[in-house]
Design an enzyme around this catalytic site. Structure first.
Site, PDB file in Angstrom:
ATOM      1  N   ASP A  86       0.841  -1.207   0.000  1.00 26.92           N
ATOM      2  CA  ASP A  86       0.000   0.000   0.000  1.00 26.92           C
ATOM      3  C   ASP A  86       0.873   1.254   0.000  1.00 26.92           C
ATOM      4  O   ASP A  86       0.597   2.230  -0.700  1.00 26.92           O
ATOM      5  CB  ASP A  86      -0.917  -0.033   1.228  1.00 26.92           C
ATOM      6  CG  ASP A  86      -1.658  -1.359   1.327  1.00 26.92           C
ATOM      7  OD1 ASP A  86      -2.409  -1.676   0.390  1.00 26.92           O
ATOM      8  OD2 ASP A  86      -1.462  -2.088   2.315  1.00 26.92           O
ATOM      9  N   HIS A 113      -4.650  -3.218   6.536  1.00 30.13           N
ATOM     10  CA  HIS A 113      -4.474  -3.530   5.117  1.00 30.13           C
ATOM     11  C   HIS A 113      -5.848  -3.941   4.572  1.00 30.13           C
ATOM     12  O   HIS A 113      -6.172  -5.115   4.445  1.00 30.13           O
ATOM     13  CB  HIS A 113      -3.454  -4.645   4.907  1.00 30.13           C
ATOM     14  CG  HIS A 113      -3.457  -5.159   3.498  1.00 30.13           C
ATOM     15  ND1 HIS A 113      -3.014  -4.401   2.443  1.00 30.13           N
ATOM     16  CD2 HIS A 113      -3.885  -6.326   2.964  1.00 30.13           C
ATOM     17  CE1 HIS A 113      -3.172  -5.097   1.322  1.00 30.13           C
ATOM     18  NE2 HIS A 113      -3.701  -6.262   1.614  1.00 30.13           N
TER      19      HIS A 113
HETATM   20  P1  NAX Z   1      -2.492 -18.294  -3.581  1.00 30.32           P
HETATM   21  O1  NAX Z   1      -3.854 -18.821  -3.361  1.00 30.32           O
HETATM   22  O2  NAX Z   1      -1.912 -18.279  -4.944  1.00 30.32           O
HETATM   23  O3  NAX Z   1      -1.470 -19.095  -2.658  1.00 30.32           O
HETATM   24  C1  NAX Z   1      -1.707 -19.348  -1.306  1.00 30.32           C
HETATM   25  C2  NAX Z   1      -0.981 -20.627  -0.954  1.00 30.32           C
HETATM   26  O4  NAX Z   1      -1.063 -20.786   0.448  1.00 30.32           O
HETATM   27  C3  NAX Z   1      -1.599 -21.884  -1.584  1.00 30.32           C
HETATM   28  O5  NAX Z   1      -0.586 -22.598  -2.273  1.00 30.32           O
HETATM   29  C4  NAX Z   1      -2.101 -22.655  -0.368  1.00 30.32           C
HETATM   30  O6  NAX Z   1      -1.988 -24.078  -0.534  1.00 30.32           O
HETATM   31  C5  NAX Z   1      -1.174 -22.149   0.717  1.00 30.32           C
HETATM   32  N1  NAX Z   1      -1.653 -22.381   2.086  1.00 30.32           N
HETATM   33  C6  NAX Z   1      -2.933 -22.328   2.536  1.00 30.32           C
HETATM   34  N2  NAX Z   1      -2.969 -22.667   3.835  1.00 30.32           N
HETATM   35  C7  NAX Z   1      -1.697 -22.892   4.218  1.00 30.32           C
HETATM   36  C8  NAX Z   1      -1.111 -23.316   5.442  1.00 30.32           C
HETATM   37  N3  NAX Z   1      -1.851 -23.548   6.522  1.00 30.32           N
HETATM   38  N4  NAX Z   1       0.230 -23.475   5.479  1.00 30.32           N
HETATM   39  C9  NAX Z   1       0.980 -23.265   4.391  1.00 30.32           C
HETATM   40  N5  NAX Z   1       0.473 -22.906   3.192  1.00 30.32           N
HETATM   41  C10 NAX Z   1      -0.851 -22.724   3.116  1.00 30.32           C
HETATM   42  O7  NAX Z   1      -2.487 -16.839  -2.937  1.00 30.32           O
HETATM   43  P2  NAX Z   1      -1.472 -15.637  -3.201  1.00 30.32           P
HETATM   44  O8  NAX Z   1      -1.933 -14.844  -4.363  1.00 30.32           O
HETATM   45  O9  NAX Z   1      -0.085 -16.144  -3.170  1.00 30.32           O
HETATM   46  O10 NAX Z   1      -1.782 -14.733  -1.919  1.00 30.32           O
HETATM   47  C11 NAX Z   1      -1.427 -15.174  -0.616  1.00 30.32           C
HETATM   48  C12 NAX Z   1      -2.076 -14.302   0.426  1.00 30.32           C
HETATM   49  O11 NAX Z   1      -1.588 -12.967   0.341  1.00 30.32           O
HETATM   50  C13 NAX Z   1      -3.592 -14.186   0.287  1.00 30.32           C
HETATM   51  O12 NAX Z   1      -4.164 -14.311   1.597  1.00 30.32           O
HETATM   52  C14 NAX Z   1      -3.782 -12.790  -0.234  1.00 30.32           C
HETATM   53  O13 NAX Z   1      -5.047 -12.273   0.092  1.00 30.32           O
HETATM   54  C15 NAX Z   1      -2.673 -12.065   0.475  1.00 30.32           C
HETATM   55  N6  NAX Z   1      -2.266 -10.751  -0.077  1.00 30.32           N
HETATM   56  C16 NAX Z   1      -1.814  -9.828   0.814  1.00 30.32           C
HETATM   57  C17 NAX Z   1      -1.338  -8.593   0.403  1.00 30.32           C
HETATM   58  C18 NAX Z   1      -0.837  -7.611   1.389  1.00 30.32           C
HETATM   59  O14 NAX Z   1      -0.446  -6.519   0.962  1.00 30.32           O
HETATM   60  N7  NAX Z   1      -0.809  -7.877   2.687  1.00 30.32           N
HETATM   61  C19 NAX Z   1      -1.360  -8.198  -1.027  1.00 30.32           C
HETATM   62  C20 NAX Z   1      -1.466  -9.361  -1.954  1.00 30.32           C
HETATM   63  C21 NAX Z   1      -2.374 -10.471  -1.497  1.00 30.32           C
HETATM   64  O15 NAX Z   1      -3.703 -10.093  -1.720  1.00 30.32           O
END
Ligand code: NAX
Length: 328
Positions: free
Chosen positions: A159, A187
Site C-alpha cells: 500500500d 491492510h
Molecule cells: P495463492 O492462493 O496463490 O497461494 C496461497 C498458498 O497458500 C496456496 O498454495 C495454499 O496451498 C497455501 N496455504 C494455505 N494454507 C496454508 C497453510 N496452513 N500453510 C501453508 N500454506 C498454506 O495466494 P497468493 O496470491 O499467493 O496470496 C497469498 C495471500 O496474500 C492471500 O491471503 C492474499 O489475500 C494475500 N495478499 C496480501 C497482500 C498484502 O499486501 N498484505 C497483497 C497481496 C495479497 O492479496
C-alpha cells in the site's frame, strides 16, 4: 563465510511465493553476502507443486541458495527460522461467512504462532502477508507469547509503495524522490494513505500537488482500491508487486531505513497515535540494527485523525471477533 540464514515461506506453491522465492534466492532481500536456506511450508495437497517450485529454484543455480526444504509440518517448517514469511492463508470462497473466514485463518495462524515459538531462531522476524494480514499477525503473535511482540509484523508496504507510485505519477517526479509516505491502519479498504508528512524532493507533497480535491477524491481512494483494480485488469490478485513489497519490508527491517526517510509497517501498537495497545496497525517506522521504531511526534490534523480512527476501529472489531472465537 557466513552461515546461511534460514528463511521460511508459507504458501510456497502460491502466486506471491512464485515471485518471492526467486528474489530471496537472488539476494535481493538479505543482501549479496548472505547465503540463504529456504524452508517451504505448504498444505499436503500443495506439497507436490512446491516440489516443482524447488526444482525451478535449483535450476536458477543461485550462488547464495544453499538449501531448499519442503514440508507440511509447521514445526519442521519454522525450525531455526530467522525470517518467517507467512504468505499462505485461507481465501474467502463462495458462501463463506466472515466468521468462517476468521475461524479458518485462526486455525492456521494459531498453529503457526505456536510452531514459531517452539522452533524458530531467537532472532526470528515474522512478516504476515496472508489476509486478513493484520489480524492473522495478531493471532500468531498472541499464540507465541515467548517471542517478543516487536518481532511480529504484517505487510502494508505494498500500500505504501502504491501511494508513492500515485504521487510520483501525479507530480511527474521519480518514485525515488518521494520520502516519508505513510499508510495507517488496516491492510483493507479503510487504510489511510497519508501524504501530509511526505516530500517530493525538497517540497512538501501537499505543495507539490497543490490540490486538496485530488488528495481526497483521487489519491486516497485509488490507493485503497488498487488491489481490486489489479484483479479487474489482470484477472487475479497482485502477486509480483506483493512479493516485491515483502522483499522491501524485510530488507529495510533488517538493513535499516535511509536517513531522512521512513516506511510503513503494520506492527504491534504501543499506544502511539491513539491506536489501542496490542493491535497490529500500520505506522510510519524507521528501522536500525534489526529493530523498528514508530516515528514519534507527528502532527495529526483533523482530517487524518478521522481516517486513522476509522481504520483502527475496524482493526478493533476484527480483534473482538477473533477474541470471541478464542483465538487470541
Ligand atoms: P495463492 O492462493 O496463490 O497461494 C496461497 C498458498 O497458500 C496456496 O498454495 C495454499 O496451498 C497455501 N496455504 C494455505 N494454507 C496454508 C497453510 N496452513 N500453510 C501453508 N500454506 C498454506 O495466494 P497468493 O496470491 O499467493 O496470496 C497469498 C495471500 O496474500 C492471500 O491471503 C492474499 O489475500 C494475500 N495478499 C496480501 C497482500 C498484502 O499486501 N498484505 C497483497 C497481496 C495479497 O492479496
Amino acid at each position: 563465510d557466513q552461515a546461511p540464514v534460514t528463511v521460511t515461506v508459507t504458501g510456497a506453491s502460491g502466486q506471491i511465493a512464485y515471485g518471492l522465492l526467486f528474489r530471496i534466492a537472488a539476494g535481493d532481500m538479505l543482501g549479496p553476502d548472505a547465503p540463504v536456506r529456504l524452508r517451504l511450508l505448504e498444505i499436503p495437497a500443495a506439497v507436490r507443486a512446491a516440489e516443482g517450485v524447488a526444482m525451478e529454484l535449483e535450476d536458477g543455480a543461485f550462488p547464495l541458495l544453499s538449501d531448499v526444504e519442503i514440508t507440511d509440518d509447521p514445526t519442521i517448517g519454522f525450525d531455526g527460522a530467522s525470517v518467517a514469511m507467512l504468505v499462505g492463508a485461507r481465501p474467502r470462497t463462495q458462501g463463506m461467512e466472515r466468521g468462517d473466514l476468521l475461524a479458518a485463518n485462526g486455525a492456521i495462524f494459531t498453529t503457526q504462532g505456536r510452531a514459531i515459538e517452539a522452533a524458530a531462531a531467537d532472532d526470528v522476524k515474522v512478516l504476515v502477508v496472508g489476509n486478513p494480514a493484520n489480524t492473522n499477525a495478531l493471532i500468531a503473535m498472541n499464540n507465541a507469547p515467548g517471542v517478543p511482540r516487536t518481532r511480529f509484523s504484517a505487510l502494508t508496504r505494498l500500500d505504501h509503495n502504491r501511494a508513492i507510485a500515485q504521487l510520483a505519477h501525479r507530480t511527474g517526479e521519480p518514485a525515488a524522490s518521494i520520502r516519508r509516505m505513510t499508510v495507517w491502519g488496516n491492510h483493507s479498504a479503510t487504510q489511510y494513505p497519508d501524504l501530509s508528512h511526505a516530500f517530493v524532493g525538497n517540497k512538501p507533497a501537499e505543495d507539490a500537488v497543490s490540490d486538496r480535491t485530488w488528495i481526497e477524491d483521487t489519491f486516497i481512494p485509488t490507493v485503497q482500491q488498487r488491489g481490486s483494480a489489479i484483479i479487474e485488469a489482470r484477472g487475479s490478485s497482485s502477486a509480483a508487486s506483493a512479493a516485491s513489497a515483502a522483499i522491501d519490508h524485510v530488507r529495510d527491517w533488517t538493513a535499516g531505513t535511509s536517513d531522512g526517510d521512513w516506511v510503513s509497517m503494520a506492527v504491534c501498537s504501543d499506544g502511539s497515535y491513539g491506536v489501542p495497545e496490542g493491535l497490529i496497525s500500520s505506522f510510519p517506522v524507521t528501522c536500525a540494527d534489526g529493530e523498528f521504531r514508530i516515528v514519534p511526534n507527528l502532527d495529526i490534523d483533523d482530517f487524518s485523525r478521522a481516517r486513522i480512527d476509522l481504520s483502527v476501529a475496524e482493526l478493533a472489531q476484527e480483534r473482538d471477533a477473533v477474541r470471541a472465537l478464542g483465538l487470541v
